[in-house]
Scaffold this motif. Structure first.
Motif, PDB file in Angstrom:
ATOM      1  N   LEU A  39       0.851  -1.195   0.000  1.00 20.50           N
ATOM      2  CA  LEU A  39       0.000   0.000   0.000  1.00 20.50           C
ATOM      3  C   LEU A  39       0.889   1.248   0.000  1.00 20.50           C
ATOM      4  N   THR A  40       1.019   1.861  -1.157  1.00 23.05           N
ATOM      5  CA  THR A  40       1.869   3.044  -1.304  1.00 23.05           C
ATOM      6  C   THR A  40       1.050   4.321  -1.106  1.00 23.05           C
ATOM      7  N   ASP A  41       1.736   5.394  -0.795  1.00 27.21           N
ATOM      8  CA  ASP A  41       1.082   6.686  -0.580  1.00 27.21           C
ATOM      9  C   ASP A  41       0.457   7.197  -1.869  1.00 27.21           C
ATOM     10  N   ILE A  42      -0.602   7.995  -1.697  1.00 29.31           N
ATOM     11  CA  ILE A  42      -1.103   8.792  -2.808  1.00 29.31           C
ATOM     12  C   ILE A  42      -0.843  10.247  -2.446  1.00 29.31           C
ATOM     13  N   HIS A  43      -0.861  11.131  -3.431  1.00 30.61           N
ATOM     14  CA  HIS A  43      -0.513  12.529  -3.196  1.00 30.61           C
ATOM     15  C   HIS A  43      -1.613  13.459  -3.688  1.00 30.61           C
ATOM     16  N   PHE A  44      -1.559  14.689  -3.211  1.00 33.38           N
ATOM     17  CA  PHE A  44      -2.602  15.677  -3.485  1.00 33.38           C
ATOM     18  C   PHE A  44      -1.975  16.970  -4.003  1.00 33.38           C
ATOM     19  N   ASP A  45      -2.772  17.719  -4.753  1.00 32.30           N
ATOM     20  CA  ASP A  45      -2.345  19.043  -5.191  1.00 32.30           C
ATOM     21  C   ASP A  45      -2.387  20.008  -4.009  1.00 32.30           C
ATOM     22  N   ALA A  88      -8.064  18.342  -1.644  1.00 28.28           N
ATOM     23  CA  ALA A  88      -8.309  17.027  -1.060  1.00 28.28           C
ATOM     24  C   ALA A  88      -8.979  16.096  -2.072  1.00 28.28           C
ATOM     25  N   GLU A  89      -8.958  16.472  -3.350  1.00 27.89           N
ATOM     26  CA  GLU A  89      -9.556  15.641  -4.391  1.00 27.89           C
ATOM     27  C   GLU A  89      -8.546  14.594  -4.857  1.00 27.89           C
ATOM     28  N   ILE A  90      -9.071  13.404  -5.154  1.00 26.50           N
ATOM     29  CA  ILE A  90      -8.234  12.311  -5.660  1.00 26.50           C
ATOM     30  C   ILE A  90      -7.920  12.595  -7.127  1.00 26.50           C
ATOM     31  N   ARG A  91      -6.642  12.632  -7.460  1.00 22.20           N
ATOM     32  CA  ARG A  91      -6.213  12.868  -8.844  1.00 22.20           C
ATOM     33  C   ARG A  91      -6.326  11.567  -9.637  1.00 22.20           C
ATOM     34  N   PRO A  92      -6.485  11.637 -10.977  1.00 26.76           N
ATOM     35  CA  PRO A  92      -6.644  10.418 -11.787  1.00 26.76           C
ATOM     36  C   PRO A  92      -5.509   9.404 -11.600  1.00 26.76           C
ATOM     37  N   ARG A  93      -4.265   9.847 -11.561  1.00 26.23           N
ATOM     38  CA  ARG A  93      -3.158   8.885 -11.395  1.00 26.23           C
ATOM     39  C   ARG A  93      -3.176   8.246 -10.014  1.00 26.23           C
ATOM     40  N   ASP A  94      -3.684   8.969  -9.017  1.00 29.08           N
ATOM     41  CA  ASP A  94      -3.793   8.396  -7.674  1.00 29.08           C
ATOM     42  C   ASP A  94      -5.022   7.490  -7.562  1.00 29.08           C
ATOM     43  N   ALA A  95      -6.057   7.760  -8.362  1.00 30.13           N
ATOM     44  CA  ALA A  95      -7.224   6.872  -8.397  1.00 30.13           C
ATOM     45  C   ALA A  95      -6.804   5.485  -8.870  1.00 30.13           C
ATOM     46  N   ALA A  96      -5.893   5.434  -9.828  1.00 32.47           N
ATOM     47  CA  ALA A  96      -5.397   4.133 -10.312  1.00 32.47           C
ATOM     48  C   ALA A  96      -4.664   3.390  -9.195  1.00 32.47           C
ATOM     49  N   ILE A  97      -3.903   4.117  -8.392  1.00 30.48           N
ATOM     50  CA  ILE A  97      -3.209   3.498  -7.248  1.00 30.48           C
ATOM     51  C   ILE A  97      -4.234   2.973  -6.242  1.00 30.48           C
ATOM     52  N   LEU A  98      -5.266   3.762  -5.974  1.00 29.07           N
ATOM     53  CA  LEU A  98      -6.295   3.345  -5.020  1.00 29.07           C
ATOM     54  C   LEU A  98      -7.090   2.144  -5.537  1.00 29.07           C
ATOM     55  N   ASP A  99      -7.297   2.056  -6.848  1.00 27.63           N
ATOM     56  CA  ASP A  99      -7.973   0.878  -7.408  1.00 27.63           C
ATOM     57  C   ASP A  99      -7.169  -0.388  -7.105  1.00 27.63           C
ATOM     58  N   THR A 100      -5.856  -0.288  -7.249  1.00 23.13           N
ATOM     59  CA  THR A 100      -4.981  -1.422  -6.924  1.00 23.13           C
ATOM     60  C   THR A 100      -5.053  -1.741  -5.433  1.00 23.13           C
ATOM     61  N   HIS A 101      -5.034  -0.708  -4.604  1.00 29.18           N
ATOM     62  CA  HIS A 101      -5.147  -0.908  -3.151  1.00 29.18           C
ATOM     63  C   HIS A 101      -6.472  -1.586  -2.796  1.00 29.18           C
ATOM     64  N   ALA A 102      -7.555  -1.149  -3.431  1.00 30.12           N
ATOM     65  CA  ALA A 102      -8.873  -1.715  -3.129  1.00 30.12           C
ATOM     66  C   ALA A 102      -8.911  -3.203  -3.471  1.00 30.12           C
ATOM     67  N   LYS A 141     -10.320  11.420   4.550  1.00 29.94           N
ATOM     68  CA  LYS A 141     -11.713  11.071   4.270  1.00 29.94           C
ATOM     69  C   LYS A 141     -11.934  10.816   2.785  1.00 29.94           C
ATOM     70  N   ALA A 142     -11.345  11.651   1.931  1.00 32.43           N
ATOM     71  CA  ALA A 142     -11.491  11.454   0.484  1.00 32.43           C
ATOM     72  C   ALA A 142     -10.917  10.101   0.079  1.00 32.43           C
ATOM     73  N   THR A 143      -9.797   9.742   0.667  1.00 36.26           N
ATOM     74  CA  THR A 143      -9.161   8.454   0.379  1.00 36.26           C
ATOM     75  C   THR A 143     -10.042   7.301   0.848  1.00 36.26           C
ATOM     76  N   VAL A 144     -10.559   7.402   2.071  1.00 36.33           N
ATOM     77  CA  VAL A 144     -11.448   6.369   2.605  1.00 36.33           C
ATOM     78  C   VAL A 144     -12.696   6.249   1.734  1.00 36.33           C
ATOM     79  N   ASN A 145     -13.303   7.387   1.375  1.00 35.79           N
ATOM     80  CA  ASN A 145     -14.506   7.355   0.542  1.00 35.79           C
ATOM     81  C   ASN A 145     -14.247   6.677  -0.795  1.00 35.79           C
ATOM     82  N   TYR A 146     -13.099   6.932  -1.384  1.00 41.24           N
ATOM     83  CA  TYR A 146     -12.773   6.300  -2.657  1.00 41.24           C
ATOM     84  C   TYR A 146     -12.695   4.780  -2.480  1.00 41.24           C
TER      85      TYR A 146
END
Length: 197
Positions: free
Chosen positions: A89-95, A99-113, A148-153
């Protein structure tokens, strides 16, 4: 005898109260709420923040006479110190200031899920972090929104809400300590830790 002015007695009290209110610098800890009904609009988890990172005994264990007969106590949430980092489980980053999930980080979260859904025995702690810019209070709130945004995703990808705890450290635990944008980018993150149930 000369009478004292009333503000002479009140000023020290006000100074003490201001100092007392400004000294608290604790991370906000929260847990995820129950998942919404299928097809319902996503809402942020709304569990109130716990004032300290230490687990609190359930009310019925503190005062046993208040628990209704035949009910079992609710287990206490694990403390953040009980979770550990894993390489899957690697970190995701924000602008900046977002606190919005960026598209490249959404791909990381899909793998985490997918990883988390295949391992239901893991509890997950999501840490929200910020760079050093902004006040402590603002950064704690921003870190909380990021977590929270990360958890919600992850909830939207089928990971159970009962497995999540999140905490905001704001700017207090930087990954990088240089004072430039390349370093600040690394500090604006959601970090993952796990614990076996």
């Amino acid at each position: 005898m000369e009478s004292q002015r009333p503000y002479v007695r009140v000023v020290p009290l006000l100074v003490f109260l201001v100092l007392l209110a400004g000294c608290a610098k604790r991370p906000a800890v929260s847990v995820a709420s129950a998942p919404p009904a299928p097809g319902a609009a996503r809402a942020e988890p709304t569990t109130p923040a716990v004032p300290s990172a230490a687990p609190r005994a359930p009310v019925d264990q503190e005062r046993p006479g208040l628990r209704p007969p035949g009910t079992t106590p609710t287990p206490a949430r694990p403390a953040p110190s009980e979770f550990r980092r894993i390489s899957e489980l690697t970190d995701i980053h924000f602008d900046f200031d977002k606190a919005e999930i960026r598209p490249r980080d959404a791909a990381i979260l899909d793998t985490h899920a997918r990883w988390l859904n295949a391992r239901p025995d893991y509890l997950i702690l999501v840490e929200g972090h910020c760079d050093e810019r902004g006040t402590n209070a603002y950064n704690l709130a921003l870190g909380d929104r990021r977590a929270k945004a990360t958890v919600n995703y992850l909830l939207s990808r089928g990971v159970q809400a009962s497995r999540f705890t999140w905490i905001s450290y704001g700017e207090e635990r930087p990954w990088c300590t240089e004072g430039d944008e390349s370093c600040w980018t690394k500090n604006r993150r959601a970090h993952f830790l796990v614990k076996l149930r």
